[in-house]
Design a protein around this motif. Structure first.
Motif, PDB file in Angstrom:
ATOM      1  N   UNK A   1       0.825  -0.968  -0.061  1.00 48.13           N
ATOM      2  CA  UNK A   1      -0.005  -0.007  -0.248  1.00 48.13           C
ATOM      3  C   UNK A   1       1.128   1.292  -0.106  1.00 48.13           C
ATOM      4  N   UNK A   2       1.983   1.180   0.646  1.00 51.47           N
ATOM      5  CA  UNK A   2       2.682   2.379   1.014  1.00 51.47           C
ATOM      6  C   UNK A   2       3.615   2.794  -0.456  1.00 51.47           C
ATOM      7  N   UNK A   3       4.097   1.574  -1.157  1.00 51.21           N
ATOM      8  CA  UNK A   3       4.599   1.699  -2.385  1.00 51.21           C
ATOM      9  C   UNK A   3       3.815   2.358  -3.349  1.00 51.21           C
ATOM     10  N   UNK A   4       2.429   1.690  -3.442  1.00 50.72           N
ATOM     11  CA  UNK A   4       1.377   2.300  -4.476  1.00 50.72           C
ATOM     12  C   UNK A   4       1.195   3.570  -4.245  1.00 50.72           C
TER      13      UNK A   4
ATOM     14  N   UNK B   1       3.051   5.881  -3.078  1.00 47.87           N
ATOM     15  CA  UNK B   1       3.969   6.740  -3.214  1.00 47.87           C
ATOM     16  C   UNK B   1       4.809   6.768  -4.597  1.00 47.87           C
ATOM     17  N   UNK B   2       4.395   5.558  -5.196  1.00 49.33           N
ATOM     18  CA  UNK B   2       5.182   5.383  -6.636  1.00 49.33           C
ATOM     19  C   UNK B   2       4.273   5.368  -7.930  1.00 49.33           C
ATOM     20  N   UNK B   3       2.973   5.203  -7.653  1.00 50.89           N
ATOM     21  CA  UNK B   3       2.026   4.703  -8.796  1.00 50.89           C
ATOM     22  C   UNK B   3       1.776   6.100  -9.465  1.00 50.89           C
ATOM     23  N   UNK B   4       1.759   7.133  -9.017  1.00 55.08           N
ATOM     24  CA  UNK B   4       1.150   8.411  -9.840  1.00 55.08           C
ATOM     25  C   UNK B   4       1.722   8.701 -11.056  1.00 55.08           C
ATOM     26  N   UNK B   5       0.770   8.532 -11.966  1.00 51.31           N
ATOM     27  CA  UNK B   5       1.141   8.932 -13.366  1.00 51.31           C
ATOM     28  C   UNK B   5       1.951   7.885 -14.033  1.00 51.31           C
ATOM     29  N   UNK B   6       2.505   6.713 -13.651  1.00 47.40           N
ATOM     30  CA  UNK B   6       2.828   5.868 -14.468  1.00 47.40           C
ATOM     31  C   UNK B   6       2.101   4.916 -15.087  1.00 47.40           C
TER      32      UNK B   6
END
Length: 134
Positions: A121-124, A126-131
């Motif tokens: 959940x944390x990784x998503x 933090x890093x899922x925006x716009x990819x």
């Protein structure tokens, strides 16, 4: 009795472990594709994150698969055997429990995040925006 139980689980890990690793290899997800500059920024951010894990832990495999899906180059440290990695995990996070994500901020303060679902959940977040999937 304790010795018999430990021997049983060690044998079980020796038999099932290679099957889990084969399954991980066969079901590798396709990673997200980001523009080079965006991936460079993600890689820079990932340099302050470390995953403490065991190679054949099913919950660790789940986190590693999500890291591949999100194209995250996060350092992985095996904490299964006694040694520096395990000692760092116990002293820093307070438990010899995996998976554990160590997140260090710019000031050098570390947060230790346990539980595969919370880590994913944390990784998503933090890093899922716009990819986009590639």
């Amino acid at each position: 009795m304790k010795t018999v139980i430990r021997a049983f689980f060690k044998t079980l890990r020796l038999v099932i472990g290679p099957l889990l690793l084969l399954g991980e290899r066969l079901t590798r997800p396709t990673g997200l594709v980001r523009p080079p500059a965006a991936q460079g920024e993600v890689d820079r951010q990932c340099s302050s994150i470390v995953l403490y894990q065991y190679k054949t832990c099913p919950f660790c495999i789940k986190v590693r698969q999500e890291m591949r899906r999100l194209s995250l180059n996060i350092e992985q440290r095996d904490a299964q055997q006694p040694g520096k990695n395990r000692d760092d995990l116990v002293h820093g996070g307070g438990q010899a429990k995996v998976p554990c994500l160590k997140i260090t901020d710019q000031a050098g303060h570390s947060q230790w995040l346990y539980e595969s679902a919370e880590i994913i959940s944390y990784l998503r977040r933090r890093f899922l925006n716009g990819a986009q999937a590639g």
